[in-house]
Design a protein around this motif. Structure first.
Motif, PDB file in Angstrom:
ATOM      1  N   TRP A 186      -6.420  -1.187  -1.111  1.00  0.00           N
ATOM      2  CA  TRP A 186      -7.522  -2.151  -1.003  1.00  0.00           C
ATOM      3  C   TRP A 186      -7.016  -3.588  -0.838  1.00  0.00           C
ATOM      4  N   VAL A 187      -5.722  -3.854  -1.183  1.00  0.00           N
ATOM      5  CA  VAL A 187      -5.180  -5.206  -1.041  1.00  0.00           C
ATOM      6  C   VAL A 187      -5.116  -5.594   0.440  1.00  0.00           C
ATOM      7  N   MET A 188      -4.804  -4.638   1.305  1.00  0.00           N
ATOM      8  CA  MET A 188      -4.785  -4.927   2.746  1.00  0.00           C
ATOM      9  C   MET A 188      -6.168  -5.309   3.252  1.00  0.00           C
ATOM     10  N   MET A 189      -7.187  -4.593   2.779  1.00  0.00           N
ATOM     11  CA  MET A 189      -8.547  -4.923   3.198  1.00  0.00           C
ATOM     12  C   MET A 189      -9.005  -6.255   2.616  1.00  0.00           C
TER      13      MET A 189
ATOM     14  N   GLY B  79      -5.637   9.829   2.655  1.00  0.00           N
ATOM     15  CA  GLY B  79      -6.469   9.584   3.828  1.00  0.00           C
ATOM     16  C   GLY B  79      -6.950   8.142   3.890  1.00  0.00           C
ATOM     17  N   ALA B  80      -7.347   7.599   2.754  1.00  0.00           N
ATOM     18  CA  ALA B  80      -7.766   6.196   2.711  1.00  0.00           C
ATOM     19  C   ALA B  80      -6.591   5.259   3.013  1.00  0.00           C
ATOM     20  N   LEU B  81      -5.388   5.632   2.524  1.00  0.00           N
ATOM     21  CA  LEU B  81      -4.215   4.804   2.797  1.00  0.00           C
ATOM     22  C   LEU B  81      -3.886   4.770   4.291  1.00  0.00           C
ATOM     23  N   LEU B  82      -3.887   5.936   4.921  1.00  0.00           N
ATOM     24  CA  LEU B  82      -3.565   5.985   6.348  1.00  0.00           C
ATOM     25  C   LEU B  82      -4.609   5.237   7.185  1.00  0.00           C
TER      26      LEU B  82
ATOM     27  N   LEU C 135     -13.747  -3.129   2.506  1.00  0.00           N
ATOM     28  CA  LEU C 135     -12.987  -3.398   1.277  1.00  0.00           C
ATOM     29  C   LEU C 135     -13.604  -2.672   0.087  1.00  0.00           C
ATOM     30  N   VAL C 136     -14.918  -2.736  -0.027  1.00  0.00           N
ATOM     31  CA  VAL C 136     -15.594  -2.043  -1.131  1.00  0.00           C
ATOM     32  C   VAL C 136     -15.420  -0.532  -0.999  1.00  0.00           C
ATOM     33  N   ALA C 137     -15.472  -0.006   0.221  1.00  0.00           N
ATOM     34  CA  ALA C 137     -15.334   1.441   0.425  1.00  0.00           C
ATOM     35  C   ALA C 137     -13.925   1.917   0.060  1.00  0.00           C
TER      36      ALA C 137
ATOM     37  N   GLY D 286       0.806  -1.213   0.000  1.00  0.00           N
ATOM     38  CA  GLY D 286       0.000   0.000   0.000  1.00  0.00           C
ATOM     39  C   GLY D 286       0.840   1.265   0.000  1.00  0.00           C
ATOM     40  N   LEU D 287       1.963   1.255   0.730  1.00  0.00           N
ATOM     41  CA  LEU D 287       2.795   2.454   0.808  1.00  0.00           C
ATOM     42  C   LEU D 287       3.566   2.703  -0.482  1.00  0.00           C
ATOM     43  N   PHE D 288       4.161   1.654  -1.050  1.00  0.00           N
ATOM     44  CA  PHE D 288       4.971   1.839  -2.259  1.00  0.00           C
ATOM     45  C   PHE D 288       4.110   2.137  -3.495  1.00  0.00           C
ATOM     46  N   SER D 289       2.831   1.776  -3.408  1.00  0.00           N
ATOM     47  CA  SER D 289       1.925   2.116  -4.523  1.00  0.00           C
ATOM     48  C   SER D 289       1.268   3.481  -4.313  1.00  0.00           C
ATOM     49  N   VAL D 290       1.698   4.194  -3.283  1.00  0.00           N
ATOM     50  CA  VAL D 290       1.187   5.526  -2.953  1.00  0.00           C
ATOM     51  C   VAL D 290      -0.324   5.485  -2.736  1.00  0.00           C
TER      52      VAL D 290
END
Length: 211
Positions: free
Chosen positions: A39-42, A94-97, A58-60, A30-34
């Motif tokens: 969504w892969v983590m979810m 924001g979604a990443l954090l 996950l959908v959100a 998630g971090l390296f893809s900025v």
């Protein structure tokens, strides 16, 4: 009526080193893809927990990533100058954090509960199943086989003891006073009465002669 089914056995959780490695890999993606692969983590979390709430998140997250990509794609130049571009960047980071924080907390909590449930199940299984019997305990016989007949213990009948005899009296018996035979006493009384009657008769005869 159908009874309730038995609860499924809890699987043994993976080793802590494996879990830490997986967390590092998915967070790094998630971090390296900025944030574009947040969504892969979810997806990993929803696959592990199988909760409807995680599938909804996950959908959100996937929708937030897609929306941020659309907003950034509408930017006319390479630099961000419009409100849409700033909104897309804010939504993306924001979604990443939020995804990283929620993924780590939920993943740790899930496997902690699974480890506790597995330990409780293992302890209950140890108490529920019979322990191996020691050589000093009774040997169980298979079904259908008659146990060996054990004769009852031989008991010795009680021995009747003789009655307790009283000790002999140490004092000698007191001898009874000697008694004279009754006929001799009667003859003596009769003789005395005869002498008395003779005496009175003589006395009466003497008195009459003197008159």
């Amino acid at each position: 009526m159908q009874g309730q089914g038995h609860a499924q056995p809890v699987q043994r959780p993976p080793h802590d080193a494996v879990l830490v490695l997986l967390r590092v890999v998915f967070v790094a993606m998630g971090l390296f893809s900025v944030g574009f692969l947040a969504w892969v983590m979810m997806l990993r979390l929803a696959t592990v927990t199988r909760r409807s709430a995680d599938y909804g998140l996950l959908v959100a997250v996937a929708a937030a990533d897609i929306l941020s990509i659309v907003l950034l794609a509408t930017e006319p130049g390479d630099d961000v100058h419009t409100v849409g571009g700033y909104l897309g960047i804010t939504l993306l980071f924001g979604a990443l954090l939020a995804t990283v924080v929620y993924y780590l907390a939920a993943d740790v909590r899930h496997f902690q509960r699974q480890r506790e449930a597995y330990a409780a199940q293992h302890a209950a299984r140890g108490y529920g199943y019979p322990q191996p019997s020691s050589p000093f305990t009774a040997v169980t016989t298979p079904m259908g086989a008659q146990p060996p007949h054990t004769p009852p213990p031989h008991t010795v009948p009680p021995v009747a003891r003789p009655p307790h005899s009283q000790p002999p009296n140490s004092q000698p018996p007191i001898p009874a006073p000697p008694q004279r035979p009754a006929p001799a006493r009667i003859e003596q009384v009769r003789a005395e009465l005869d002498e008395l009657s003779d005496y009175l008769r003589k006395h009466d005869g003497t008195g009459e002669g003197g008159r």
